[in-house]
Design a protein around this motif. Sequence first.
Motif, PDB file in Angstrom:
ATOM      1  N   ARG A 133       0.941  -1.112  -0.376  1.00  0.00           N
ATOM      2  CA  ARG A 133       0.186   0.453  -0.020  1.00  0.00           C
ATOM      3  C   ARG A 133       0.766   1.211  -0.210  1.00  0.00           C
ATOM      4  O   ARG A 133       0.681   2.397  -0.376  1.00  0.00           O
ATOM      5  N   LEU A 134       2.495   1.069   0.596  1.00  0.00           N
ATOM      6  CA  LEU A 134       3.167   2.444   0.401  1.00  0.00           C
ATOM      7  C   LEU A 134       3.499   2.415  -1.395  1.00  0.00           C
ATOM      8  O   LEU A 134       3.617   3.461  -1.009  1.00  0.00           O
ATOM      9  N   GLN A 137       4.708   5.136  -3.780  1.00  0.00           N
ATOM     10  CA  GLN A 137       5.937   5.691  -4.554  1.00  0.00           C
ATOM     11  C   GLN A 137       5.233   5.684  -6.218  1.00  0.00           C
ATOM     12  O   GLN A 137       6.251   6.316  -6.745  1.00  0.00           O
ATOM     13  N   VAL A 138       4.775   5.108  -6.208  1.00  0.00           N
ATOM     14  CA  VAL A 138       4.330   4.942  -8.002  1.00  0.00           C
ATOM     15  C   VAL A 138       3.848   6.239  -8.331  1.00  0.00           C
ATOM     16  O   VAL A 138       3.941   6.426  -8.819  1.00  0.00           O
ATOM     17  N   VAL A 141       0.750  -8.440 -12.091  1.00  0.00           N
ATOM     18  CA  VAL A 141       1.918  -7.450 -10.067  1.00  0.00           C
ATOM     19  C   VAL A 141       0.878  -7.811  -9.333  1.00  0.00           C
ATOM     20  O   VAL A 141      -0.600  -8.232  -9.454  1.00  0.00           O
ATOM     21  N   THR A 142       1.327  -8.489  -8.750  1.00  0.00           N
ATOM     22  CA  THR A 142       0.359  -8.540  -7.301  1.00  0.00           C
ATOM     23  C   THR A 142       0.663  -7.130  -6.177  1.00  0.00           C
ATOM     24  O   THR A 142       1.616  -6.665  -6.563  1.00  0.00           O
ATOM     25  N   VAL A 143      -0.482  -7.330  -5.111  1.00  0.00           N
ATOM     26  CA  VAL A 143      -0.466  -6.150  -4.650  1.00  0.00           C
ATOM     27  C   VAL A 143      -1.230  -6.409  -3.143  1.00  0.00           C
ATOM     28  O   VAL A 143      -1.351  -7.476  -3.088  1.00  0.00           O
ATOM     29  N   PRO A 196       2.082  13.164   2.684  1.00  0.00           N
ATOM     30  CA  PRO A 196       2.978  14.218   2.700  1.00  0.00           C
ATOM     31  C   PRO A 196       4.723  14.256   2.505  1.00  0.00           C
ATOM     32  O   PRO A 196       5.523  14.232   1.600  1.00  0.00           O
ATOM     33  N   SER A 197       4.986  13.207   3.320  1.00  0.00           N
ATOM     34  CA  SER A 197       5.987  12.238   3.358  1.00  0.00           C
ATOM     35  C   SER A 197       6.281  11.169   2.271  1.00  0.00           C
ATOM     36  O   SER A 197       7.773  10.783   2.008  1.00  0.00           O
ATOM     37  N   MET A 198       5.684  10.184   1.675  1.00  0.00           N
ATOM     38  CA  MET A 198       5.974   9.724   0.749  1.00  0.00           C
ATOM     39  C   MET A 198       5.451  10.827  -0.753  1.00  0.00           C
ATOM     40  O   MET A 198       6.086  10.050  -1.555  1.00  0.00           O
TER      41      MET A 198
END
Length: 383
Positions: free
Chosen positions: A188-189, A193-194, A221-223, A239-241
Amino acid sequence: MCFCPHFCIRSCLQPISLLFIPPSNSTTTVTDQEMPLHHFIFSFLTLAFCPTSSVAAAASKEQTLNTQDAEFFNPKLPPRTLSSSKRFEGSSNLVDLRYHMGPVLSSSPINIYLIWYGRWSLSQKLLIKDFITSISPSATPSPSPSVSEWWKTVSLYTDQTGANVSRTLVVAREHSDARYSHGYHLTRLSVQQVIATAVKAAPFPVDHRNGIYLILTSHDVTVQDFCRAVCGFHYFTFPSMVGYTMPYAWIGNSGKQCPEVCAYPFAVPGYMGGGGPGALLPPNGDVGLDGMISVIAHELAELTTNPLVNAWYAGEDPTAPTEIGDLCEGLYGTGGGGGYIGQVIRDRKGRTYNMNGNKGRKFLVQWIWSPALKACAGPNALD
């Protein structure tokens, strides 16, 4: 805030899924049926959805109503004893869908920033974009029932100023990440980033007022939690990501991984055997993509009415909201309920749909909760 498969569990990191239990396949009289979600039902809304009246239809396995080019049909109608109300499709005065004073996406147009993660064919991209562009009103509208008419229900939701959710959505920009820049498995994080990569590389603008960032992952693609607990989800970036707070949604192509979970009713679980309706033919001939479109619709409806998880939802816990798509998951037409998808349309080739889109496209899209009717609603309603 998640679109969940039929055995969803509360395991989402940010969006919390809903627990489902399978309906009985028994032919005995049923007196307590809850609203279905993806052919299954909320286990925790047993008291909220207990219709006690009768659907005016025979309990045959298939009912058809012939038209010139297609026919209305319900693969399996509910028993007469389920309801005598005119609206069986999840209607209830006990649903406490409330506004929590947060924003909705009212600025027009709503800009969709598409991120194609993995390998996508041109035809797959065109199909999804044709659905998105079918949402907006057109000078040459699609035949009724249409996707644009379906979105009218979404546009009934307002913010504290009285501004409605915008009726116009456009694909503003696209970014293809065919090199799998964050690998073949996403958490999820790393989904965020994507987005950060796309903002830097596309370049995508930082559009936190009008924008939706839509991440679509290919079949290989696995999630995290995909197929097990969710088929799609929406939230907002940290915002940090990413550097900013922006609403986004992720949906995966389940065609190779779990079509019977996330592309129902175009694929059915093996354990159902002969006890229920068989798989329906998808309108565009692609089980994974056709199933994915309904999940995209679900997430877009919820993301525009609850972008920061502080606007429209039921329940007191914003970390586990029940949103306008969740309330109607698994419902596609009149007479739906208790595990039945409802009355939909079948064309001469046997393909199933309930809405028309641009360029002659046809789609099967779940209904959503109407604040006016206090029931699930769709443009193909027969009542």
